[in-house]
Scaffold this active site. Structure first.
Site, PDB file in Angstrom:
ATOM      1  N   LYS A   1      -9.119  51.545   1.039  1.00  0.00           N
ATOM      2  CA  LYS A   1      -8.798  50.578   2.083  1.00  0.00           C
ATOM      3  C   LYS A   1      -9.648  50.840   3.319  1.00  0.00           C
ATOM      4  CE  LYS A   1      -7.255  52.253   5.349  1.00  0.00           C
ATOM      5  NZ  LYS A   1      -7.212  53.363   6.360  1.00  0.00           N
TER       6      LYS A   1
ATOM      7  N   ASP B   1      -8.058  51.099  11.572  1.00  0.00           N
ATOM      8  CA  ASP B   1      -8.215  51.872  10.327  1.00  0.00           C
ATOM      9  C   ASP B   1      -6.868  52.465   9.912  1.00  0.00           C
ATOM     10  OD1 ASP B   1     -10.057  53.359   8.261  1.00  0.00           O
ATOM     11  OD2 ASP B   1      -8.793  54.889   9.177  1.00  0.00           O
TER      12      ASP B   1
ATOM     13  N   ILE C   1     -11.291  61.770   2.505  1.00  0.00           N
ATOM     14  CA  ILE C   1     -10.235  61.263   1.633  1.00  0.00           C
ATOM     15  C   ILE C   1     -10.530  61.559   0.165  1.00  0.00           C
ATOM     16  CG2 ILE C   1     -11.042  58.875   1.274  1.00  0.00           C
ATOM     17  CD1 ILE C   1      -7.445  60.024   2.026  1.00  0.00           C
TER      18      ILE C   1
ATOM     19  N   SER D   1     -23.043  61.300  -4.243  1.00  0.00           N
ATOM     20  CA  SER D   1     -22.860  61.702  -2.851  1.00  0.00           C
ATOM     21  C   SER D   1     -24.207  62.122  -2.288  1.00  0.00           C
ATOM     22  CB  SER D   1     -21.868  62.866  -2.773  1.00  0.00           C
ATOM     23  OG  SER D   1     -22.002  63.533  -1.546  1.00  0.00           O
ATOM     24  N   ARG D   2     -24.433  61.709  -1.042  1.00  0.00           N
ATOM     25  CA  ARG D   2     -25.698  62.072  -0.415  1.00  0.00           C
ATOM     26  C   ARG D   2     -25.758  63.545  -0.060  1.00  0.00           C
ATOM     27  NH1 ARG D   2     -25.072  58.333   4.580  1.00  0.00           N
ATOM     28  NH2 ARG D   2     -23.280  59.699   4.596  1.00  0.00           N
TER      29      ARG D   2
HETATM   30  P1  NAP Z   1     -15.504  60.278   5.744  1.00  0.00           P
HETATM   31  O1  NAP Z   1     -14.836  61.603   5.759  1.00  0.00           O
HETATM   32  O2  NAP Z   1     -16.440  59.929   6.837  1.00  0.00           O
HETATM   33  O3  NAP Z   1     -16.240  60.169   4.339  1.00  0.00           O
HETATM   34  C1  NAP Z   1     -16.932  59.047   3.957  1.00  0.00           C
HETATM   35  C2  NAP Z   1     -18.018  59.478   2.975  1.00  0.00           C
HETATM   36  O4  NAP Z   1     -18.746  58.308   2.578  1.00  0.00           O
HETATM   37  C3  NAP Z   1     -19.042  60.408   3.597  1.00  0.00           C
HETATM   38  O5  NAP Z   1     -18.682  61.757   3.429  1.00  0.00           O
HETATM   39  C4  NAP Z   1     -20.284  60.059   2.836  1.00  0.00           C
HETATM   40  O6  NAP Z   1     -20.227  60.782   1.643  1.00  0.00           O
HETATM   41  C5  NAP Z   1     -20.136  58.628   2.405  1.00  0.00           C
HETATM   42  N1  NAP Z   1     -20.967  57.693   3.180  1.00  0.00           N
HETATM   43  C6  NAP Z   1     -21.802  56.772   2.662  1.00  0.00           C
HETATM   44  N2  NAP Z   1     -22.386  56.064   3.609  1.00  0.00           N
HETATM   45  C7  NAP Z   1     -21.936  56.521   4.777  1.00  0.00           C
HETATM   46  C8  NAP Z   1     -22.193  56.197   6.132  1.00  0.00           C
HETATM   47  N3  NAP Z   1     -23.030  55.223   6.462  1.00  0.00           N
HETATM   48  N4  NAP Z   1     -21.527  56.884   7.079  1.00  0.00           N
HETATM   49  C9  NAP Z   1     -20.660  57.861   6.764  1.00  0.00           C
HETATM   50  N5  NAP Z   1     -20.388  58.216   5.480  1.00  0.00           N
HETATM   51  C10 NAP Z   1     -21.026  57.556   4.508  1.00  0.00           C
HETATM   52  O7  NAP Z   1     -14.452  59.101   5.659  1.00  0.00           O
HETATM   53  P2  NAP Z   1     -13.001  59.142   4.986  1.00  0.00           P
HETATM   54  O8  NAP Z   1     -11.997  59.519   5.993  1.00  0.00           O
HETATM   55  O9  NAP Z   1     -13.053  59.875   3.714  1.00  0.00           O
HETATM   56  O10 NAP Z   1     -12.803  57.563   4.747  1.00  0.00           O
HETATM   57  C11 NAP Z   1     -13.449  56.862   3.708  1.00  0.00           C
HETATM   58  C12 NAP Z   1     -12.620  55.618   3.410  1.00  0.00           C
HETATM   59  O11 NAP Z   1     -11.302  56.050   3.020  1.00  0.00           O
HETATM   60  C13 NAP Z   1     -12.421  54.697   4.621  1.00  0.00           C
HETATM   61  O12 NAP Z   1     -12.418  53.363   4.223  1.00  0.00           O
HETATM   62  C14 NAP Z   1     -11.030  55.097   5.140  1.00  0.00           C
HETATM   63  O13 NAP Z   1     -10.385  54.036   5.815  1.00  0.00           O
HETATM   64  C15 NAP Z   1     -10.315  55.447   3.855  1.00  0.00           C
HETATM   65  N6  NAP Z   1      -9.186  56.360   4.033  1.00  0.00           N
HETATM   66  C16 NAP Z   1      -9.295  57.490   4.778  1.00  0.00           C
HETATM   67  C17 NAP Z   1      -8.168  58.290   4.986  1.00  0.00           C
HETATM   68  C18 NAP Z   1      -8.208  59.571   5.804  1.00  0.00           C
HETATM   69  O14 NAP Z   1      -7.135  60.142   6.079  1.00  0.00           O
HETATM   70  N7  NAP Z   1      -9.377  60.092   6.202  1.00  0.00           N
HETATM   71  C19 NAP Z   1      -6.958  57.948   4.418  1.00  0.00           C
HETATM   72  C20 NAP Z   1      -6.901  56.836   3.614  1.00  0.00           C
HETATM   73  C21 NAP Z   1      -8.020  56.051   3.434  1.00  0.00           C
HETATM   74  P3  NAP Z   1     -21.485  61.461   0.980  1.00  0.00           P
HETATM   75  O15 NAP Z   1     -22.055  62.358   2.007  1.00  0.00           O
HETATM   76  O16 NAP Z   1     -20.822  62.130  -0.119  1.00  0.00           O
HETATM   77  O17 NAP Z   1     -22.432  60.375   0.566  1.00  0.00           O
END
Ligand code: NAP
Length: 315
Positions: free
Chosen positions: A90, A168, A14, A36-37
């Site tokens: 969120k 989610d 996101i 970011s890690r």
């Molecule tokens: P994602 O692709 O898994 O990314 C989350 C990022 O958070 C990871 O790339 C990582 O970034 C970091 N991170 C830190 N601790 C972590 C852990 N224990 N496990 C996994 N990642 C960790 O997730 P996302 O889809 O972007 O979602 C993140 C948030 O945005 C959630 O709350 C989700 O509900 C919300 N969201 C997502 C979407 C969607 O379409 N995907 C839409 C709206 C809202 P680093 O490697 O950079 O540290």
């Protein structure tokens, strides 16, 4: 006026798809660095963790957290304790009480806390709210059905406790209905479908009652392949209002409505979020609405648990 210097934490799906372009398109906002890690952005300051970032004394006014809900509390608390305004993806946290604690901390520090609900900024949501403001609601039906393998490939956190599973996306629907319906509503029945190998549900059927007596039925399902469904249907004394495509299309009594501007509807959800964050910071206010997360918590509290087929990312 000097721009607000913002740092982004967590460079996942996101953050890349929505936050980076929305920040670039927001006047008065400057992206100053990324924590970011695993990843960085060329020509931008980079730290591996938020703690390294805060310890660096870099010139940062505000932080936007794009990490999963589990573990976000410690990051949020650290940012507020360091005097940064804070925006949360969120759901705003893994529990209700941790978000309440953050709200109190932001207040004590005189900082802005913005718990975002991006779907509330979908292009037709405010029009639906206006249409429903004087209507008598007869029933509400939500169908939020999508393919988890397409939208969340390999996201382990989403299946772990606090990751919410199908809630989610489902919480996006709840964030819209809590915005467009004048009446409060409360859960009466919850059926949750857990894959045998996962700690979070893959589907949920929820029944609610509005205070005025109308019913609200929500069906969330992550097993839908083919066309995806993100629909909210409201039957009223004045006819039927349907919000589809996640709040981006409005149909009244069978006729799709044009945007009031006469222009094509645009996806401006994340630009609107950052615009609102700027307004809140300028006004010295916070915006924390826990009602969508409260309904999810209720769904777990009242949930009948059903075991279903195991889930693997690759079928
Ligand atoms: P994602 O692709 O898994 O990314 C989350 C990022 O958070 C990871 O790339 C990582 O970034 C970091 N991170 C830190 N601790 C972590 C852990 N224990 N496990 C996994 N990642 C960790 O997730 P996302 O889809 O972007 O979602 C993140 C948030 O945005 C959630 O709350 C989700 O509900 C919300 N969201 C997502 C979407 C969607 O379409 N995907 C839409 C709206 C809202 P680093 O490697 O950079 O540290």
């Amino acid at each position: 006026m000097a721009p607000i210097k913002l740092a982004l934490v967590g460079l996942g799906k996101i953050a890349r798809d929505q936050h980076l372009p929305a920040i670039a398109g927001t006047q008065g906002l400057e992206l100053s660095g990324i924590a970011s890690r695993h990843a960085s952005v060329p020509n931008l300051a980079h730290w591996t963790t938020i703690d390294d970032m805060l310890a660096s004394n870099a010139d940062i006014d505000a932080v936007s957290l794009c990490t999963p809900p589990q573990g976000r509390f410690a990051q949020a608390k650290a940012a507020l304790e360091a005097g940064k305004h804070l925006m949360l993806e969120k759901p705003p946290g893994a529990t209700l009480s941790e978000v309440q604690a953050l709200e109190a901390l932001a207040k004590a520090k005189g900082l802005t806390l913005f718990a975002t609900w991006h779907s509330r900024f979908a292009s037709a949501v405010e029009e639906a709210r206006a249409l429903l403001s004087n209507a008598t609601i007869r029933s509400v039906t939500i169908e939020w059905k999508e393919d988890v393998r397409h939208w969340h490939p390999g996201q382990e956190w989403i299946w772990q406790p606090g990751g919410l599973g199908v809630f989610d996306p489902g919480i996006n629907a709840l964030s819209i209905v809590t915005r467009i319906l004048r009446e409060k509503f409360y859960l009466t029945q919850s059926d949750l479908f857990f894959p045998e190998n996962r700690a979070a549900p893959i589907a949920a059927n929820l029944d609610f009652e509005l205070t005025g007596g109308a019913t609200l039925r929500a069906e969330f399902d992550w097993r839908q392949t083919g066309p995806q469904t993100w629909d909210i249907r409201v039957e009223t004394d004045a006819g039927q209002i349907v919000l589809s495509q996640g709040g981006n299309v409005l149909t009244v009594n069978g006729t799709e409505q044009a945007h009031p501007s006469g222009q094509k509807r645009e996806d401006r959800e994340y630009r609107s979020l950052y615009g609102r964050f700027m307004q809140l910071m300028a006004a010295g206010r916070s915006d924390v609405d826990l009602s969508p997360l409260t309904h999810v918590a209720d769904a777990f509290m009242l949930g009948n648990r059903h075991a279903v087929e195991t889930f693997e990312d690759t079928p």
